[in-house]
Scaffold this motif. Structure first.
Motif, short mmCIF file in Angstrom:
data_model
loop_
_atom_site.label_atom_id
_atom_site.label_comp_id
_atom_site.label_asym_id
_atom_site.label_seq_id
_atom_site.Cartn_x
_atom_site.Cartn_y
_atom_site.Cartn_z
N LEU A 1 0.83 -1.20 0.00
CA LEU A 1 0.00 0.00 0.00
C LEU A 1 0.87 1.25 0.00
N CYS A 2 1.97 1.19 0.74
CA CYS A 2 2.91 2.32 0.82
C CYS A 2 4.31 1.83 0.45
N PRO A 3 4.63 1.77 -0.84
CA PRO A 3 5.91 1.21 -1.28
C PRO A 3 7.14 1.91 -0.72
N LEU A 4 6.99 3.17 -0.30
CA LEU A 4 8.13 3.90 0.25
C LEU A 4 8.64 3.26 1.54
N LEU A 5 7.83 2.40 2.17
CA LEU A 5 8.19 1.80 3.45
C LEU A 5 8.80 0.42 3.32
N ALA A 6 9.10 -0.03 2.10
CA ALA A 6 9.72 -1.34 1.91
C ALA A 6 11.13 -1.34 2.49
N GLU A 7 11.58 -2.51 2.91
CA GLU A 7 12.91 -2.63 3.49
C GLU A 7 13.99 -2.47 2.42
N ASP A 8 15.19 -2.10 2.87
CA ASP A 8 16.31 -1.90 1.94
C ASP A 8 16.61 -3.15 1.12
N THR A 9 16.44 -4.33 1.73
CA THR A 9 16.75 -5.56 1.02
C THR A 9 15.85 -5.75 -0.21
N VAL A 10 14.66 -5.18 -0.16
CA VAL A 10 13.76 -5.23 -1.31
C VAL A 10 14.12 -4.13 -2.30
N ILE A 11 14.33 -2.93 -1.80
CA ILE A 11 14.67 -1.79 -2.66
C ILE A 11 15.91 -2.09 -3.49
N GLN A 12 16.89 -2.74 -2.90
CA GLN A 12 18.16 -3.02 -3.58
C GLN A 12 17.99 -3.92 -4.80
N GLN A 13 16.90 -4.66 -4.86
CA GLN A 13 16.69 -5.60 -5.96
C GLN A 13 15.80 -5.05 -7.07
N LEU A 14 15.39 -3.79 -6.94
CA LEU A 14 14.47 -3.21 -7.92
C LEU A 14 15.19 -2.90 -9.23
N PRO A 15 14.44 -2.89 -10.32
CA PRO A 15 15.05 -2.62 -11.63
C PRO A 15 15.29 -1.12 -11.84
N GLU A 16 15.96 -0.81 -12.92
CA GLU A 16 16.17 0.58 -13.31
C GLU A 16 14.84 1.33 -13.30
N SER A 17 14.88 2.60 -12.88
CA SER A 17 13.63 3.31 -12.63
C SER A 17 13.60 4.68 -13.30
N PHE A 18 12.40 5.07 -13.69
CA PHE A 18 12.14 6.41 -14.19
C PHE A 18 11.07 7.02 -13.29
N ILE A 19 11.34 8.22 -12.77
CA ILE A 19 10.38 8.90 -11.91
C ILE A 19 10.12 10.29 -12.48
N LEU A 20 8.85 10.61 -12.69
CA LEU A 20 8.46 11.95 -13.13
C LEU A 20 7.73 12.64 -11.98
N THR A 21 8.15 13.84 -11.67
CA THR A 21 7.50 14.64 -10.64
C THR A 21 7.10 16.00 -11.22
N CYS A 22 6.14 16.64 -10.58
CA CYS A 22 5.68 17.97 -10.98
C CYS A 22 5.80 18.92 -9.80
N GLU A 23 6.23 20.13 -10.08
CA GLU A 23 6.44 21.11 -9.01
C GLU A 23 5.15 21.43 -8.27
N TYR A 24 4.05 21.60 -9.01
CA TYR A 24 2.80 22.00 -8.39
C TYR A 24 1.89 20.79 -8.18
N ASP A 25 2.38 19.87 -7.37
CA ASP A 25 1.70 18.60 -7.14
C ASP A 25 1.91 18.18 -5.69
N VAL A 26 0.84 17.84 -4.99
CA VAL A 26 1.00 17.40 -3.60
C VAL A 26 1.85 16.15 -3.50
N LEU A 27 1.87 15.32 -4.55
CA LEU A 27 2.63 14.07 -4.51
C LEU A 27 4.09 14.22 -4.92
N ARG A 28 4.49 15.45 -5.19
CA ARG A 28 5.89 15.68 -5.62
C ARG A 28 6.89 15.05 -4.67
N ASP A 29 6.71 15.26 -3.37
CA ASP A 29 7.71 14.80 -2.41
C ASP A 29 7.71 13.29 -2.24
N ASP A 30 6.58 12.63 -2.49
CA ASP A 30 6.59 11.16 -2.49
C ASP A 30 7.60 10.66 -3.53
#
Length: 342
Positions: free
Chosen positions: A258-287
């Motif tokens: 439900l909240c992927p930001l809270l996964a343990e480091d051992t899981v995060i370390q195995q994730l694939p290459e990532s692309f993240i798009l954020t917007c300045e005027y967005d409440v979810l920017r900091d997530d």
């Protein structure tokens, strides 16, 4: 007139207009197990595939609402795009949407030969709530040795945590369309428990025990947000008095699915290459910024694209009648470029 529910009307509005088939892209509706999907096949034999999980706060949108995006990605990147029509809340609460996206992905990975896709070139993608689902699915599949490894994850202004709705971006953009701060909590509660009771307590942070807040502070903290993102204004928020009875109703908020930001480091370390798009005027920017830091701290390659003039949902409006925004297309083109470069 009581002909239908207000939710049904809002869903109709959010679905938008369906553009119809695009030149050079063949599309068809199908099912992966019990999950409805729509496939978009570009000309030629696609070697790469993108599984797209639509946004809409887990309660709106569907296969039709994201058709323009899927057509564009398929045509411009030459990839097979598979859009997943997961079940919506509040009728189907958490983890229904996550389970549908996971099961569709598993089914696809197990039958890649049917689609003629290179097993080493499968990417999951999602915007907003869909970004949440893409991150959760990617984490679940990390480390699986019985399936092809995901090539990448693409997270477009994702919502990734429900611990702190008073981060700088939530304060700065609390009244900016298309996603107000209160609506972000509203959608999370609808998905999680099927109603919006305790909304005020969650907004003010009374739903998290002090020891748990301290435990996750290393990952969810304004201290991890670069200072340049605080110049538009930020005041340190002191959570309201903890209310155990509220925590009892929402304690599954801390589950990484439900909240992927809270996964343990051992899981995060195995994730694939990532692309993240954020917007300045967005409440979810900091997530997105917090997840970017977590990925980079754990050695995961990250391509980050920030729309300085962007707001939540702008990529969906890249070509939407008179509501088209050039920066939305700019963001989508960066997504396409990332896919082509994999």
């Amino acid at each position: 007139m009581e002909l239908c529910s207000s939710l049904a009307v809002r869903r109709l509005v959010f679905s938008g207009w369906r553009p119809g088939p695009a030149p050079g892209v063949r599309q068809e509706d199908a099912r992966l197990g019990r999950v409805p999907v729509r496939l978009y096949r570009p000309r030629g034999a696609p070697r790469a595939a993108v599984l797209l999980f639509h946004g809409g706060g887990w309660i709106y949108c569907g296969l039709d609402s994201h058709e323009r995006i899927c057509q564009y990605i398929a045509k411009e990147s030459g990839s097979l795009v598979l859009s997943v029509g997961y079940r919506l809340a509040p009728e189907h609460k958490y983890p229904a949407a996550y389970e549908d996206c996971l099961n569709a992905t598993l089914h696809f990975l197990q039958h890649l030969e049917h689609y003629g896709v290179d097993p080493a070139r499968v990417t999951v993608c999602g915007d907003s709530a869909g970004g949440n689902l893409a991150a959760a699915v990617s984490q679940t599949l990390a480390g699986r040795s019985d399936l092809p490894r995901l090539r990448a994850q693409i997270l477009i202004y994702p919502g990734l945590q429900a611990l702190d709705f008073n981060l700088p971006s939530y304060q700065q953009n609390r009244g900016v369309p298309l996603l107000f701060r209160e609506r972000a909590v509203y959608y999370s509660l609808q998905y999680f428990q099927g109603d919006t009771s305790n909304l005020e307590e969650v907004l003010e942070g009374a739903h998290i025990p002090p020891d748990m807040r301290l435990k996750y502070r290393k990952w969810v903290s304004p201290d991890n947000i670069p200072e340049k993102f605080k110049v538009r204004g930020y005041e340190l928020h002191k959570p309201c008095e903890f209310k155990p009875e509220v925590f009892e109703t929402v304690k599954r908020f801390c589950e990484p699915t439900l909240c992927p930001l809270l996964a343990e480091d051992t899981v995060i370390q195995q994730l694939p290459e990532s692309f993240i798009l954020t917007c300045e005027y967005d409440v979810l920017r900091d997530d997105g910024l917090l997840y970017k830091k977590r990925l980079e701290d754990n050695g995961v390659p990250v391509t980050w694209f920030h729309l300085e003039d962007g707001f939540h949902g702008i990529v969906n409006l890249f070509d939407y009648c008179s509501l088209s925004f050039p920066s939305g297309k700019r963001g989508l083109d960066r997504v396409v470029a990332f896919i082509k470069g994999l």
